[in-house]
Design an enzyme around this catalytic site. Sequence first.
Site, PDB file in Angstrom:
ATOM      1  N   HIS A 109       0.829  -1.216   0.000  1.00  0.00           N
ATOM      2  CA  HIS A 109       0.000   0.000   0.000  1.00  0.00           C
ATOM      3  C   HIS A 109       0.865   1.269   0.000  1.00  0.00           C
ATOM      4  O   HIS A 109       0.432   2.311   0.471  1.00  0.00           O
ATOM      5  CB  HIS A 109      -0.954   0.035   1.206  1.00  0.00           C
ATOM      6  N   SER A 144      15.119  21.419 -16.503  1.00  0.00           N
ATOM      7  CA  SER A 144      13.965  22.256 -16.783  1.00  0.00           C
ATOM      8  C   SER A 144      14.451  23.570 -17.375  1.00  0.00           C
ATOM      9  O   SER A 144      15.504  24.075 -16.988  1.00  0.00           O
ATOM     10  CB  SER A 144      13.209  22.512 -15.480  1.00  0.00           C
ATOM     11  N   LYS A 176      16.161  21.649 -11.312  1.00  0.00           N
ATOM     12  CA  LYS A 176      15.504  20.384 -11.663  1.00  0.00           C
ATOM     13  C   LYS A 176      16.406  19.401 -12.391  1.00  0.00           C
ATOM     14  O   LYS A 176      17.188  19.766 -13.246  1.00  0.00           O
ATOM     15  CB  LYS A 176      14.282  20.653 -12.559  1.00  0.00           C
ATOM     16  N   GLU A 218       9.972   8.090 -16.915  1.00  0.00           N
ATOM     17  CA  GLU A 218       8.656   8.702 -17.124  1.00  0.00           C
ATOM     18  C   GLU A 218       8.120   8.380 -18.522  1.00  0.00           C
ATOM     19  O   GLU A 218       6.951   8.051 -18.697  1.00  0.00           O
ATOM     20  CB  GLU A 218       8.742  10.226 -16.976  1.00  0.00           C
TER      21      GLU A 218
END
Length: 466
Positions: free
Chosen positions: A163, A284, A290, A297
């Site tokens: 979980h 970024s 970043k 992804e």
Amino acid sequence: MNDKKQQTNSAWGGRFSEQTDAFVEAFTASVQFDQRMYRQDIAGSRAHAKMLNKIDILSDEDLQRILDGLDKVELEIAEGRFDWSIAREDVHMNIEARLTELVGDAGKRLHTGRSRNDQVATDIRLYLREQIDFIDMEIKRLQQGILDVAEREAETIMPGFTHLQVAQPVTFGHHLMAWYEMLKRDASRFSDCQQRMNMSPLGAAALAGTSYPIDREFTASELGFDAPTQNSLDSVSDRDFAIEFCASAAILLTHMSRMSEELVLWSSAQFDFIELPDRFCTGSSIMPQKKNPDVPELVRGKTGRVNGHLVSLLTLMKSQPLAYNKDNQEDKEPLFDTVDTVSGCLRAFADMIPAIICKQDNMYKAAKQGFSTATDLADYLVRKNLPFRDAHEVVGSAVAMGVSTGKDLSELTLEQLQTFSDRIEADVFEVLTLEGSVQSRNHIGGTAPQQVRKAIALARKGPGNL
Ligand code: ARG
């Protein structure tokens, strides 16, 4: 592309009294994408021509002209000198028409006893069979990388989750070996599918077979198929092998999306378990700090299109009456994109996984939070003869004290622990450590470093394991 008008409809001109509408011609063409099967198409033509010669339908001279001509065509295509034409609709007619330009009447004799329907069914099988070999190699390369990292991290302790809540400590090597197992099944799914598809539809012709005394065993064996298919209608109409391929790909990508998700989470500042090397990340344009895990992804995102292609093919085939229908031409783009996407994702992962930087201290600290050894304390009490349900209750109360005092179970004093059960003695601290916890799970499939090493050794040597 060269769309010379005089080439239009040469394959069926006899029946037609007007030219195909220019838009319809482009709309119905598939050469833009099916040209990628040119090698398979030529291989099929060679086998078919040899067979026609064997049964005395094609003279030795014509066979030689055809074989020489096909060699030339193949070279022209490979060297980018081939003039693909939309008017010639698909890869099959483009190649045949060019062959005929090169060798004259012999080229026109090649299509005896065959149809594009059995031709395309043959080409796709040959193409997928080869692609599966490549995919299989890439899965193994990725598995190899996973084994190397798992070996390095066999003792590294991290929290195991259920979980997404800290559950029990595990070793990072053990976690990686879970990925290995998933991929092992993926490879075997592709291999099953490859075995089933390795049957030759050539000779089914348009749908009913042909009136020539063809030798289907011969063409099957020339093309490396196990045997000819058994029913001509089925041979030209079904694409279940392509669906199976896409299903295997969808499951593989679904697995890879789970790995991706974990890599994304682990490389976030909140988890900070791993770092991906800069060459697999991007920055970024606005936020200078970043470093984004783009590769995992994207792999996670590409799962969507591969799953979509599976649904496309299922829907394409749903309710189609036997035998061939033009609908089937729509099988190729989803199939080819699946091949490209799977190959790209595997390549990226196989390159990236061995280069993961593991932050062992952070993993260890995270495993210390969340009372990950609570089950170990319960098991300890069971060994001291307390029924498991009662032990569960006792540990629950100890955890409540840990929560209220901000301490892990291993940080409570013996006196504190004994307030919950007088069966608790000084030896309890051995099981409350993370090391003790993982060591104790020492059986096949357990997380103990020893078992992880065994699993790795098995994977490295066992036939069919790697
Ligand atoms: N381009 C077609 C396909 O991909 C080849 C078979 C065409 N057959 C036909 N009868 N129109 O399926």
